[in-house]
Design an enzyme around this catalytic site. Structure first.
Site, short mmCIF file in Angstrom:
data_model
loop_
_atom_site.label_atom_id
_atom_site.label_comp_id
_atom_site.label_asym_id
_atom_site.label_seq_id
_atom_site.Cartn_x
_atom_site.Cartn_y
_atom_site.Cartn_z
N ASP A 463 32.87 68.93 9.19
CA ASP A 463 34.43 68.77 8.24
C ASP A 463 34.81 70.35 8.27
OD1 ASP A 463 36.18 67.49 7.17
OD2 ASP A 463 35.30 66.56 5.72
N ASP A 532 41.66 60.02 8.23
CA ASP A 532 41.10 59.35 6.90
C ASP A 532 41.64 57.91 6.59
OD1 ASP A 532 39.05 61.11 6.36
OD2 ASP A 532 40.36 62.41 4.96
C1 DGJ Z 1 37.39 64.74 4.67
C2 DGJ Z 1 36.86 63.69 5.71
O1 DGJ Z 1 37.97 63.30 6.65
C3 DGJ Z 1 36.23 62.52 5.04
O2 DGJ Z 1 35.96 61.52 6.24
C4 DGJ Z 1 35.15 62.98 4.15
O3 DGJ Z 1 34.20 63.51 5.14
C5 DGJ Z 1 35.57 63.98 3.21
N1 DGJ Z 1 36.46 64.96 3.95
C6 DGJ Z 1 34.37 64.30 2.54
O4 DGJ Z 1 34.96 65.39 1.60
#
Ligand code: DGJ
Length: 724
Positions: A463, A532
């Site tokens: 990430d 997300d």
């Molecule tokens: C952003 C990601 O897009 C989410 O899926 C998740 O992993 C969060 N970060 C965790 O902090």
């Protein structure tokens, strides 16, 4: 000269003195060096449908005449790498400042260096010792032509580049010009936009240090008449995961060029004597057959020439993020793991919250050991149990980041991007570690490799949750701006090294959802987190734009809870799954709250997905109809004899649904049998249809019938049973 067989996908062939052609199965890209005694230019003679071999030379005979006004250089718009120099006044792809502030680049052609399937045209600015290599490559079995640029400072003084694009592409003259691109933001990535290309310079860019959410580095251009199924489309895409800029220049005289490269306006690259620099690749594709054919050609290229593991079926994963947030405990994860395994999940991924003092987003990033309060004995027991349940294990990491409230930052405050006398602005309470630094990369490689080995991890979700700010690199002196390039290359290096050391490891690229999706990161990752936003209806529009360049096997898509935690929208489980089944299926809901009926339905849907998975993940995509998420729509995948259709209808109030669904990409004479269907009355299982009937008349679907509730969806599978 090579002799071409019609079906053969060739690479680069010489056409005449200083002229070459990149020839693919369907297209020709013709270019060459032209010198008028004073100035040298590498020009694009032609880019379009494949020319017969005998026609190659004639296509490079005369350049298109332009206005003779003394204000205009009549030859300024057909160059592969227009420099800032001479009589040019269009947008330069290469802008250099030499010693003493001299900014006019004057290149002379010195040689052509052929390689396997590629050629390097070498040009030199003799006065200042700048060597420019213009590379063109065309691999077999793709219609994509790949280009990049190398520069080497062979002089005695530094050279500074204000712009160093990977190259410019010229769209052949059209009656009109229309562009297609995607824009977006967090939770609304890859929204398709299509409009007339205005006269002027249309720029898509990222200044964030990543590919970014606001735009994605590609553009398609057509004459305003292309449809999903027909018309010529020219695409340019950049393979880069840091800041970038892509500009479509539509000159008042009519010409359209697209130049793209790394970096945004502002930073500049310093090259000391003896140093060299290579740009990322910029890729061009000509296709005839509309946006659909263009997308399929890109998907084919990505699978064939970009992805490290194109032939592997991606596992159905479970990810804990939406279920637990930061509240990660061994007992909680084990409960979810048990339920996930019962659904048929194959990979269990523990998301954010497992390490350091990380119980919210303001502390712990950088301290990559299991949270001692939550996992006093480490993660071994959890992952052993996950494996005992028949699943492989995956873990979320955010290697480029640090919370100021962390042991790492307390001991290494100099590792973050910063200027000595400026603030260090946080976003999501975190700072960016400088992956341009050797020590930072060595540290990251060490702990990541250690985690993968210690816990036998099959998967990392990598990430990256903030933009760059105060992007200084105090130790680097004149090279400080290089961090915009070298940070990204550093991330690539760490990923590449991890994969080298752990060949079984698979990586998902994530950046606050879909902020790092591009052809550069996909060289070392297996899929990307699309967004997300897991609301099925919103997701359909996101997936639609995503599919223009990227294939379904890299599109990570989860079925989550209803109401959706982001939008509060309620959508039936089946619809949520059917939307996620259009990519690489995952589950991200809180399974402890799903009823027995929901779990049973989910188990059946996972099984149904596994049955169609090869067709979705590796088949040819046809976007059949409708505006996804807003009206009736359908997507179809074809792999060998198998055909899979997913059809959707979000609104019962939309009474304008098409009466029939017409399929695409079938053999018109062949006979197809319905294998799986919910349309018992109109397309029962076992019923047989000619490809022509399916494509020209179409099937009647319950999902599209004007009467019925919101959010209807269905899965249909056919198999070719009699060849034509
Ligand atoms: C952003 C990601 O897009 C989410 O899926 C998740 O992993 C969060 N970060 C965790 O902090």
């Amino acid at each position: 000269m090579n002799t071409l067989r019609p079906e053969q996908s060739m690479s680069i062939i010489p056409v005449g003195e200083h002229t070459w052609a990149a020839v693919t199965a369907t297209s020709t890209y013709l270019f060459g060096v032209e010198t008028d005694g004073e100035d040298t230019r590498v020009v694009q003679w032609y880019w379009g449908p494949r020319l017969p071999e005998a026609a190659l030379a004639e296509a490079a005979r005369f350049r298109t005449p332009r206005s003779g006004s003394s204000f205009l250089d009549p030859r300024a718009t057909d160059e592969l790498l227009p420099v800032d120099g001479g009589r040019r006044s269009g947008l330069p792809s290469l802008q250099a400042t030499y010693e003493g502030g001299v900014r006019s680049v004057e290149l002379a052609f010195t040689e052509a260096v052929p390689g396997p399937g590629e050629i390097e045209l070498v040009l030199r600015d003799k006065t200042y010792g700048l060597r420019v290599g213009l590379h063109v490559r065309c691999a077999e079995d793709t219609d994509v032509v790949e280009r990049w640029v190398t520069v080497a400072n062979e002089g005695t003084a530094a050279v500074r580049f204000g712009r160093l694009d990977s190259g410019s592409w010229i769209v052949p003259e059209q009656r009109a010009y229309r562009y297609t691109a995607v824009y977006g933001g967090w939770a609304r990535e890859t929204q398709l936009q299509r409009a007339e290309l205005p006269v002027g310079e249309t720029t898509f860019t990222s200044r964030t240090g990543t590919t970014g959410h606001r735009a994605n580095p590609w553009i398609m251009i057509d004459a305003g008449d292309a449809t999903e199924e027909s018309g010529e489309v020219w695409t340019v895409a950049l393979a880069w995961s840091g800041s970038w800029r892509l500009t479509a220049q539509h000159l008042p005289e009519g010409d359209v060029t697209v130049t793209a490269g790394f970096g945004h306006d502002g930073p500049s690259w310093h090259l000391a004597p003896g140093e060299s620099l290579r740009t990322p690749a910029v890729l061009g594709l000509y296709s005839d057959g509309g946006y659909g054919a263009a997308s399929r050609a890109w998907h084919h290229h990505v699978r064939r020439h970009v992805l490290p593991t194109p032939e592997e079926d991606r596992p159905v994963l479970y990810n804990s993020w939406e279920a637990t947030g930061f509240d990660v405990t061994e007992a909680g994860q084990l409960e979810l793991a048990g339920k996930a395994a019962a659904l048929g999940v194959e990979l269990f991924v523990v998301d954010d919250g497992w390490f350091g003092a990380r119980d919210c987003d303001s502390r712990g990033l950088g301290d990559w050991w299991p949270n001692p309060a939550r996992f006093p004995d480490g993660l071994t027991r959890l992952f052993t149990e996950v494996r005992a349940l028949g699943m492989t294990a995956g873990l979320w990491v955010e290697p480029e980041m640090v919370n100021p409230d962390s042991d790492l930052y307390r001991s290494r405050p100099d590792w973050v991007l910063h200027y000595p006398d400026r603030r260090r602005d946080t976003m999501r309470n975190q700072l960016v570690l400088n992956f341009a630094r050797d020590d930072v990369r060595a540290w990251a490689t060490g702990w990541l490799d250690g985690l993968v080995r210690e816990y036998g991890l099959a998967y990392l979700k990598w990430d990256m949750n903030r933009n760059f700010s105060q992007a200084g690199w105090p130790d680097a002196g004149d090279r400080a701006d290089m961090l915009w390039i070298e940070h990204t290359r550093g991330v690539y290096d760490v990923m590449d090294e991890l994969r080298r050391r752990n060949p079984g490891l698979r990586i998902e690229s994530c950046s606050g959802g879909g902020g790092r999706v591009d052809l550069g990161v996909l060289r070392r990752t297996d899929l990307v987190w699309t967004s997300d936003n897991t609301d099925a209806r919103d997701r359909q529009a996101i997936q639609h734009g995503f599919s223009y360049l990227y294939p379904a096997n890299v599109m990570s898509a989860w079925a989550t809870d209803s109401p959706n935690p982001h939008t509060r929208r309620e959508v039936p489980l089946r619809y949520r799954f059917h939307v996620a089944m259009a990519g690489t299926l995952g589950i991200g809901g809180d399974l402890t709250r799903w009823s027995a009926e929901e779990l049973a339905e989910a188990r059946d849907l996972v099984a149904a997905y596994k049955a169609i998975r090869p067709v979705v993940q590796r088949g040819r995509l046809h976007r059949l109809a409708g505006v996804p998420g807003r009206a009736a729509s359908a997507v179809q995948y074809v792999l060998d004899d198998r055909v899979v259709v997913l059809a959707y209808n979000p609104f019962s109030l939309d009474k304008r649904t098409p009466g029939r669904l017409r399929l695409a990409g079938l053999d018109p004479q062949a006979v197809y049998e319905v294998v799986t269907s919910e349309a018992a009355a109109t397309a029962p299982e076992g019923s047989r249809w000619h490809g022509r009937t399916l494509m020209s008349l179409g099937l009647i679907l319950p999902t599209w019938s004007p009467d019925g509730p919101d959010y209807r969806s269905e899965l249909l599978e056919l198999r070719r049973v009699e060849a034509s």
